[in-house]
Design a protein around this motif. Structure first.
Motif, PDB file in Angstrom:
ATOM      1  N   ILE A 249     -34.663  13.666  18.790  1.00  0.00           N
ATOM      2  CA  ILE A 249     -33.644  13.024  19.571  1.00  0.00           C
ATOM      3  C   ILE A 249     -32.845  11.819  18.739  1.00  0.00           C
ATOM      4  N   ALA A 251     -30.219  11.617  17.047  1.00  0.00           N
ATOM      5  CA  ALA A 251     -28.861  11.490  17.145  1.00  0.00           C
ATOM      6  C   ALA A 251     -28.377  11.039  18.577  1.00  0.00           C
ATOM      7  N   LEU A 252     -29.035  10.819  19.468  1.00  0.00           N
ATOM      8  CA  LEU A 252     -28.640  10.368  20.829  1.00  0.00           C
ATOM      9  C   LEU A 252     -28.141   9.102  20.964  1.00  0.00           C
ATOM     10  N   LEU A 254     -26.190   7.692  18.938  1.00  0.00           N
ATOM     11  CA  LEU A 254     -24.783   7.613  17.968  1.00  0.00           C
ATOM     12  C   LEU A 254     -23.715   7.902  19.498  1.00  0.00           C
ATOM     13  N   LEU A 255     -24.148   8.530  20.521  1.00  0.00           N
ATOM     14  CA  LEU A 255     -23.312   8.931  21.808  1.00  0.00           C
ATOM     15  C   LEU A 255     -23.010   7.512  22.381  1.00  0.00           C
ATOM     16  N   GLY A 256     -24.189   6.885  22.414  1.00  0.00           N
ATOM     17  CA  GLY A 256     -24.318   5.534  23.254  1.00  0.00           C
ATOM     18  C   GLY A 256     -23.546   4.446  22.541  1.00  0.00           C
ATOM     19  N   ARG A 257     -23.193   4.940  21.047  1.00  0.00           N
ATOM     20  CA  ARG A 257     -22.687   4.075  20.404  1.00  0.00           C
ATOM     21  C   ARG A 257     -23.504   2.882  19.994  1.00  0.00           C
ATOM     22  N   ARG A 303     -34.936  -1.358  23.470  1.00  0.00           N
ATOM     23  CA  ARG A 303     -33.694  -0.511  24.227  1.00  0.00           C
ATOM     24  C   ARG A 303     -33.524   0.566  23.896  1.00  0.00           C
ATOM     25  N   LEU A 306     -36.308   2.800  24.587  1.00  0.00           N
ATOM     26  CA  LEU A 306     -36.392   3.133  26.040  1.00  0.00           C
ATOM     27  C   LEU A 306     -35.312   4.023  26.471  1.00  0.00           C
ATOM     28  N   HIS A 307     -33.896   4.122  25.768  1.00  0.00           N
ATOM     29  CA  HIS A 307     -33.281   5.043  26.087  1.00  0.00           C
ATOM     30  C   HIS A 307     -33.510   6.396  25.552  1.00  0.00           C
TER      31      HIS A 307
ATOM     32  N   LEU B 252     -29.353   8.499  33.662  1.00  0.00           N
ATOM     33  CA  LEU B 252     -29.648   8.161  32.186  1.00  0.00           C
ATOM     34  C   LEU B 252     -28.227   7.226  31.890  1.00  0.00           C
ATOM     35  N   LEU B 255     -28.195   3.282  31.309  1.00  0.00           N
ATOM     36  CA  LEU B 255     -28.763   3.116  30.330  1.00  0.00           C
ATOM     37  C   LEU B 255     -27.837   2.437  29.056  1.00  0.00           C
ATOM     38  N   GLY B 256     -26.980   3.683  29.171  1.00  0.00           N
ATOM     39  CA  GLY B 256     -25.814   3.485  28.211  1.00  0.00           C
ATOM     40  C   GLY B 256     -24.591   2.433  28.616  1.00  0.00           C
ATOM     41  N   GLU B 258     -23.007   3.148  30.814  1.00  0.00           N
ATOM     42  CA  GLU B 258     -21.747   3.675  31.342  1.00  0.00           C
ATOM     43  C   GLU B 258     -21.713   3.919  32.945  1.00  0.00           C
ATOM     44  N   ARG B 303     -16.884  12.613  28.409  1.00  0.00           N
ATOM     45  CA  ARG B 303     -18.167  12.026  27.324  1.00  0.00           C
ATOM     46  C   ARG B 303     -19.421  11.560  28.246  1.00  0.00           C
ATOM     47  N   HIS B 307     -22.750  13.132  26.916  1.00  0.00           N
ATOM     48  CA  HIS B 307     -24.010  12.277  26.771  1.00  0.00           C
ATOM     49  C   HIS B 307     -25.236  13.060  27.487  1.00  0.00           C
ATOM     50  N   THR B 310     -26.034  16.309  25.920  1.00  0.00           N
ATOM     51  CA  THR B 310     -26.778  15.902  24.228  1.00  0.00           C
ATOM     52  C   THR B 310     -28.025  15.662  24.762  1.00  0.00           C
ATOM     53  N   LEU B 314     -31.083  17.947  23.162  1.00  0.00           N
ATOM     54  CA  LEU B 314     -31.980  17.240  21.991  1.00  0.00           C
ATOM     55  C   LEU B 314     -33.325  17.271  22.660  1.00  0.00           C
ATOM     56  N   ALA B 315     -33.726  17.088  23.882  1.00  0.00           N
ATOM     57  CA  ALA B 315     -34.997  17.187  24.376  1.00  0.00           C
ATOM     58  C   ALA B 315     -35.548  18.662  24.304  1.00  0.00           C
ATOM     59  N   TYR B 344     -23.854  15.933  17.171  1.00  0.00           N
ATOM     60  CA  TYR B 344     -25.268  15.288  17.623  1.00  0.00           C
ATOM     61  C   TYR B 344     -26.432  16.053  17.736  1.00  0.00           C
TER      62      TYR B 344
END
Lengths: 384, 384
Positions: A249, A251-252, A254-257, A303, A306-307, B252, B255-256, B258, B303, B307, B310, B314-315, B344
């Motif tokens: 995980i 790289a995850l 990177l998406l949330g910047r 955090r 957590l994400h 999810l 958390l970002g 978004e 996007r 997210h 992704t 990844l999981a 990613y």
């Protein structure tokens, strides 16, 4: 009739050997070593069959006549007793990390005979890292007075994605690791079967065998570190994914910047380097003392974890999340996870710290080696 | 000897019945209906045994003597031929969504006999939504001239987390749905076995059976919509998670930091409401015509899906991701996923659009019903 009891006589002999050996292994050290009659009754084989099998196993060095037993102290001819020679061979669990190599040694019954570890530089070349592995293995074997030639199987946990052929398909954390024929190199060095496993996968096997996930079959283990990764058990079995990349995980964020752990944990604007146990401990200690920038860094890092954990929990819905990787600082991250996961998950899983700490990867790797040995020695049919 | 062939005679009869019925089902409509000799040879049972079993199956309405065959055109007494009465019972697949109810009808062999659908208001009460389900079921049964009493099993796909006892444990998308004893209600209405499944889980089963995931056992299906969800197959089996909540990735994005799809797809600062097919189509059409705000909305929404996907990839590391939920606009999201996932993921999976479209959930639900019927009729041992 012939179909059921006939067939390959050497296969039948192997099945009978495995059955008797398993009965001896399961008898273990508890109580008196079993007699011929005990074994015949435990295996439903005839006494002459058990006797023949025991002779073969003794010749192979796997069984030895046990001395003592209650009859030895009485008058008359005592019944012969037998025991599994767990010391007839040995197994290794090796954890190769960005900053540390850890090795555990056990006998064929899985009893731990010793462990050792050594630091290794984050930027060490593949050759230098392999030399450290070799030195730590030599140290642990010497301390237990075990010959290298006695090794039957070694499990090895390493960051990265492992190909089925024992090469490292991809690893961004360790220099020179991608493409390395790690299995072949270690087989040559150790002279035994070598089984590679991703470090987080090994860690979750370790915690399931002898740690925080004992008795729990639906587990996600998250390894904090340079390149965070996760290993998952689903119904008690490792979920590796279609290409062995499940749980990678890293790289995850990177998406949330969001940023890398090196940036997140920075207290001076420069990336934290090397991101090892000592550096991480310092940041967490500073935060505990109230340093404002360190508190911010720990909060940002928590955090991020957590994400990642939320993504894994929402995707997999495990019963338990185990948090490991570093020894220090994870209490703070644990607090964040326990407090905030319920906000984002329908049902938040239990969250526990690793019980094995820096031994988790090597312990899981040892379990992998033992599974192979047991398969070879005992498992001719599905375990009862 | 007695142990192998003896035992419960009624169990033996049931096993023989299932074996003969399966042989008849598998013979299907291809070529001539099998004779007594064909069945005896296909099942390794004696002719008298097959004959006895066929009598019982005929009495139960599951088997009928077939007319015709090559002998019918020749001189002399023709051999009797038999066929499975797939029309002896029926199965339903029901997809209940935020904006639509969709129903498919099939016979016991899984042949589709019809389908129908109807819109339902996003804010409709549970009673109103159940009334729509009832009306659509009545419509599809009437069109195929099938009696309600002929239903053997119905599969039902619905948003939310389903408890093992057939209640909706949690569903934020449909008013009045959380806590609803949906299984019991539908059992009473349909008069047959009812099997509930999460909508995204049903959709991935549908695509695996007859859609974009045919032949692929490691699949993540993402349903875009009011509350995005995912269903996953691992090694060909549904992964439901410890509490049935696997793939409930809706939270999810929180958390970002978004926003929800309603906000992401907004072009005027107000949440898009109702977020149905028509509203979504308008935004995507506007974007295609070059409207700057719509282009921004589609990009933000894509996007968000990127997210979520992704995180799942990844999981789980699947072989294939199937994108469904809406008919319109998903080509744009597909483009984003195919272009950006490789950034990613270590190995980006294939990404395909749903092949079943708005029928995906109902088709998967039908598969669930058929699995149950086959288990009851044919599956006395693991399928060959």
């Amino acid at each position: 009739m012939g179909k059921l009891t006939g067939g390959d006589p050497s296969l039948l002999r192997k099945i009978n050997s495995s059955v008797v050996l398993r009965a001896l292994r399961d008898a273990g050290d508890a109580g008196d070593a079993p007699t011929l009659s005990d074994l015949a009754s435990a295996t439903s084989l005839s006494r002459p069959t058990v006797e023949g099998v025991l002779e073969g196993l003794a010749a192979a060095g796997l069984v030895v006549e046990a001395s003592g037993g209650p009859e030895a102290r009485r008058v008359g001819r005592p019944a012969r007793r037998f025991r599994f020679r767990a010391e007839a061979g040995h197994t290794l669990g090796v954890g190769i990390g960005a900053h540390r190599v850890q090795v555990v040694l056990a006998d064929l019954a899985g009893r731990r005979l010793g462990s050792a570890g050594a630091p290794v530089a984050e930027r060490a070349s593949a050759e230098a890292r392999l030399a450290v592995v070799d030195a730590v293995v030599a140290e642990v074997l010497a301390a237990a007075a075990v010959e290298r030639g006695s090794l039957r199987a070694a499990g090895v946990g390493t960051p990265g994605v492992i190909g089925p052929e024992g090469t490292v398909r991809l690893c961004s954390a360790l220099p020179g690791w991608t493409g390395l024929a790690l299995g072949e190199r270690l087989r040559a060095a150790l002279g035994c079967t070598v089984l590679l496993e991703n470090d987080a996968n090994a860690a979750v096997l370790g915690e399931h065998w002898a740690g925080a996930a004992a008795g729990c079959g639906d587990v996600v283990m998250v390894l904090a570190g340079l390149s965070p990764g996760a290993g998952s058990l689903i119904g008690g079995r490792l979920h590796r994914g279609h290409r062995g990349a499940a749980g990678e995980i890293g790289a995850l964020h990177l998406l949330g910047r969001e940023l890398t752990p090196e940036h997140l944990l920075s207290t001076d604007g420069e990336p934290l380097h090397p991101l090892d146990e000592a550096a991480v401990s310092r940041v967490f200690a500073l935060a505990r003392s109230g340093d404002r920038r360190a508190v911010g860094a720990v909060d940002r890092f928590s955090r991020r974890v957590l994400h990642d954990v939320t993504a894994l929990v929402l995707a997999l819905d495990p019963e338990l999340v185990v948090l490991g990787g570093w020894a220090a600082g994870l209490e703070e991250v644990l607090g964040t996870l326990r407090r905030e996961l319920p906000e984002y998950c329908l049902w938040a899983p239990r969250v526990e710290l690793s019980a094995l700490g820096e031994d988790a990867v090597a312990t899981g790797a040892l379990r992998v080696a033992l599974d192979r040995v047991e398969e070879e020695l005992f498992r001719v049919e599905a375990p009862g």
